[in-house]
Design a protein around this motif. Structure first.
Motif, mmCIF file in Angstrom:
data_model
loop_
_atom_site.group_PDB
_atom_site.id
_atom_site.type_symbol
_atom_site.label_atom_id
_atom_site.label_comp_id
_atom_site.label_asym_id
_atom_site.label_seq_id
_atom_site.Cartn_x
_atom_site.Cartn_y
_atom_site.Cartn_z
ATOM 1 N N LYS A 127 1.073 8.716 12.666
ATOM 2 C CA LYS A 127 1.311 7.528 13.484
ATOM 3 C C LYS A 127 0.141 6.562 13.376
ATOM 4 O O LYS A 127 0.324 5.339 13.308
ATOM 5 N N LYS A 128 -1.087 7.105 13.354
ATOM 6 C CA LYS A 128 -2.265 6.247 13.225
ATOM 7 C C LYS A 128 -2.224 5.470 11.918
ATOM 8 O O LYS A 128 -2.498 4.258 11.888
ATOM 9 N N ALA A 129 -1.892 6.148 10.823
ATOM 10 C CA ALA A 129 -1.839 5.491 9.518
ATOM 11 C C ALA A 129 -0.751 4.417 9.493
ATOM 12 O O ALA A 129 -0.938 3.332 8.926
ATOM 13 N N GLN A 130 0.400 4.694 10.102
ATOM 14 C CA GLN A 130 1.472 3.705 10.162
ATOM 15 C C GLN A 130 1.022 2.451 10.906
ATOM 16 O O GLN A 130 1.288 1.322 10.478
ATOM 17 N N ASN A 131 0.343 2.657 12.019
ATOM 18 C CA ASN A 131 -0.134 1.510 12.801
ATOM 19 C C ASN A 131 -1.188 0.718 12.030
ATOM 20 O O ASN A 131 -1.242 -0.517 12.117
ATOM 21 N N GLN A 132 -2.018 1.437 11.273
ATOM 22 C CA GLN A 132 -3.034 0.742 10.475
ATOM 23 C C GLN A 132 -2.391 -0.155 9.429
ATOM 24 O O GLN A 132 -2.871 -1.278 9.173
ATOM 25 N N ILE A 163 0.838 -1.206 0.000
ATOM 26 C CA ILE A 163 0.000 0.000 0.000
ATOM 27 C C ILE A 163 0.869 1.249 0.000
ATOM 28 O O ILE A 163 0.616 2.198 -0.758
ATOM 29 N N GLU A 164 1.903 1.263 0.826
ATOM 30 C CA GLU A 164 2.768 2.448 0.882
ATOM 31 C C GLU A 164 3.494 2.657 -0.433
ATOM 32 O O GLU A 164 3.650 3.804 -0.897
ATOM 33 N N ALA A 165 3.929 1.574 -1.078
ATOM 34 C CA ALA A 165 4.604 1.703 -2.374
ATOM 35 C C ALA A 165 3.641 2.228 -3.435
ATOM 36 O O ALA A 165 4.011 3.070 -4.268
ATOM 37 N N LYS A 166 2.408 1.743 -3.419
ATOM 38 C CA LYS A 166 1.404 2.225 -4.369
ATOM 39 C C LYS A 166 1.152 3.717 -4.169
ATOM 40 O O LYS A 166 1.059 4.490 -5.132
ATOM 41 N N LEU A 167 1.017 4.116 -2.913
ATOM 42 C CA LEU A 167 0.796 5.528 -2.616
ATOM 43 C C LEU A 167 1.957 6.387 -3.110
ATOM 44 O O LEU A 167 1.752 7.455 -3.703
ATOM 45 N N ASN A 168 3.172 5.944 -2.877
ATOM 46 C CA ASN A 168 4.334 6.709 -3.313
ATOM 47 C C ASN A 168 4.377 6.852 -4.831
ATOM 48 O O ASN A 168 4.730 7.917 -5.354
ATOM 49 N N LYS A 169 3.990 5.804 -5.537
ATOM 50 C CA LYS A 169 3.981 5.890 -7.000
ATOM 51 C C LYS A 169 2.893 6.840 -7.495
ATOM 52 O O LYS A 169 3.105 7.589 -8.459
#
Length: 553
Positions: free
Chosen positions: A462-467, A441-447
């Protein structure tokens, strides 16, 4: 004449004749009065779409008033039929929120409209009401489960299913329910979204048939147990009941344009807070029936078109053959720094400053490997110098720009665009997604942020990271991403117009929509329940003793 006056002056063709024109038999439609029908798609299930052409209409970043993308869409469909290209239109249903708010309806305008305009923009065939009722019924069933049984140990503090309304009501964004004592339920913090942003809306628009609809509803995660284990609708046993409430709403709606082009209107997710595309079932039905299908993706290409290509396309099984980017002089001047009140005044400097916004949208669509054309939606205040500047700018980028006058001339004013679209459908496309399916998900967002928005990077609270850690544990970390952000900017700040580059996009939290099959990433301060403006459109609407409506756009 206003849009409503033009629509009222039109002569409608009985919907049975429109159905016949589209290739539908009488037993394949269910009448909703004389001029609307539901389509029973069962008989079309195995009909091929091979060789049929799909045209996607999107736009640059709009001004607050919108730029007539739907008007160009309708005009284009009418014009292609004038060229003897068998064409159908597939578009979204209007939401009551914008209709009563500021943006207006979603049936086009002027002489490029879908009719009956009043019906479509108000209650239509009841799809929005069915979705709202089904969504809230599920919430009632979940709360009842908590009250009486709760065998799965569902934690009332971790319920992520909420309620919806098809209105803009800011007072419902954050609520407390269950007050009044033991017999009134368990007190909970909750919230409302607008129906267009609900997961059931997304599911309705992505399901391939009733069986798939029920399966997707069963996968909805309503909350977590005290041990933080996700609980689905299927585990609670409610999937059949909710599907039953949506069985009629799942059928696409058949109407017509002023020029009697068959049009399927079905599903209405917003592109800024949802995935912004009409239903897969409606688009596929149009592809099965017509040689050419013209469809849309909401707001700018950074939102609706990206979501069409990365979320809807894999389910539809068809890539657009051509993408039309709608631009206006006034939207480009707005993106170049001119105030809304001065957009009707010629300003070459502001236009030049705003053109990089159009350039970026063209670049993005070309990066997907798709043939592209720009439709300049002409307004009466546009000058020849401004229009010629846009055409020359696009030509320098290797893209043809065509002036359209869909509002004032209907299909006649969109013929040049139709000819260019037909010609481009003969060119090969070499589609490339903006991310790989097995990216995190994080890689998709970065792209998306770096390649589509052209920002620096993504930052997560922090909330998003924990999710994300929870999603990985639950096996959701490879799902597609649906970014919810402002429609006015490539960034997450509505005031950063044009083509900004020096920005990061902050994701404050994620919303898992497992039934829909994607994760929503909430960027900046975007709200999933809009508010009404100080002077809502509702104030201008009137109805007389005979039931005649005025002031509807």
């Amino acid at each position: 004449m206003t849009d409503l006056e033009i629509a009222k002056a039109a002569t409608l063709t009985p919907i049975v004749d429109i159905a016949d024109k589209a290739g539908l038999k009488e037993d394949q439609i269910e009448m909703y009065g004389k001029y609307k029908a539901k389509v029973n798609v069962t008989g079309l299930k195995n009909q091929s779409i091979e060789g049929h052409k799909l045209v996607l209409v999107t736009s640059i970043n709009p001004t607050p008033a919108g730029e007539g993308k739907s008007t160009v869409l309708v005009g284009l469909g009418d014009a292609m039929n004038q060229l003897d290209k068998q064409t159908m239109i597939a578009m979204r249903e209007p939401s009551m929120g914008p209709v009563m708010g500021i943006k207006g309806g979603a049936t086009g305008g002027g002489y490029s409209q879908v009719i009956p305009m009043e019906d479509i923009n108000l209650h239509f065939t009841g799809d929005m009401h069915a979705l709202t009722s089904a969504h809230n019924t599920l919430m009632a069933l979940v709360n009842n489960y908590l009250q009486h049984d709760n065998a799965l140990n569902l934690d009332p503090r971790r319920i992520i299913w909420n309620r919806v309304e098809d209105v803009n009501d800011r007072t419902l964004r954050n609520v407390i329910t269950g007050l009044g004592g033991v017999t009134q339920g368990i007190p909970q913090e909750s919230s409302f979204d607008i129906t267009a942003a609900s997961e059931l809306m997304a599911i309705l628009c992505l399901a391939s048939d009733l069986t798939d609809l029920k399966a997707r509803i069963g996968k909805i995660v309503v909350g977590y147990t005290h041990d933080k284990v996700p609980v689905s609708v299927a585990e609670l046993g409610f999937e059949d009941a909710i599907t039953i409430l949506l069985k009629d709403a799942f059928k696409p709606n058949l109407v017509q344009t002023l020029a009697h082009t068959p049009t399927l209107i079905h599903g209405g997710p917003f592109a800024n807070i949802a995935h912004g595309c009409n239903s897969v079932i409606a688009t596929k039905t149009a592809l099965q029936l017509a040689d050419y299908t013209v469809t849309e993706a909401g707001f700018g290409a950074d939102l609706g078109a990206e979501k069409f290509l990365d979320i809807k396309r894999p389910v539809l099984g068809k890539t657009p053959d051509v993408v039309v980017i709608v631009a206006t002089v006034r939207a480009l001047k707005y993106n170049g720094g001119q105030s809304v009140k001065e957009l009707t005044t010629e300003n070459i400097d502001a236009l030049n400053a705003g053109l990089p916004n159009l350039q970026r949208h063209m670049q993005n669509i070309q990066s997907f490997g798709l043939p592209t054309v720009v439709a300049i939606n002409r307004f009466t205040s546009d000058t020849d110098a401004e229009l010629n500047l846009i055409k020359e700018y696009c030509a320098a980028q290797g893209v043809t720009a065509v002036i359209t006058e869909s509002w004032g001339k209907g299909g006649d004013g969109t013929l040049d665009l139709a000819k260019e679209v037909v010609q481009l459908t003969t060119k090969p496309a070499n589609f490339t997604s903006s991310y790989e399916a097995d990216d995190t998900i994080e890689a998709k967002l970065n792209k998306i942020v770096t390649n589509i928005y052209h920002g620096r990077s993504v930052s997560l609270t922090k909330k998003a990271q924990n999710q994300l850690k929870t999603f990985a544990k639950n096996g959701w970390d490879k799902l597609p991403v649906c970014v919810a952000k402002t429609q006015y900017s490539f960034s997450d700040d509505a005031k950063r117009l044009g083509a900004p580059t020096d920005f990061d996009v902050e994701i404050r939290e994620f919303v898992p929509k497992i039934g829909a099959g994607f994760i929503v990433a909430l960027a900046g301060n975007v709200m999933t329940m809009p508010g009404l403006p100080k002077q809502p459109a509702a104030l201008k609407m009137k109805i007389d003793a005979q039931g005649e409506i005025t002031g509807l756009f």
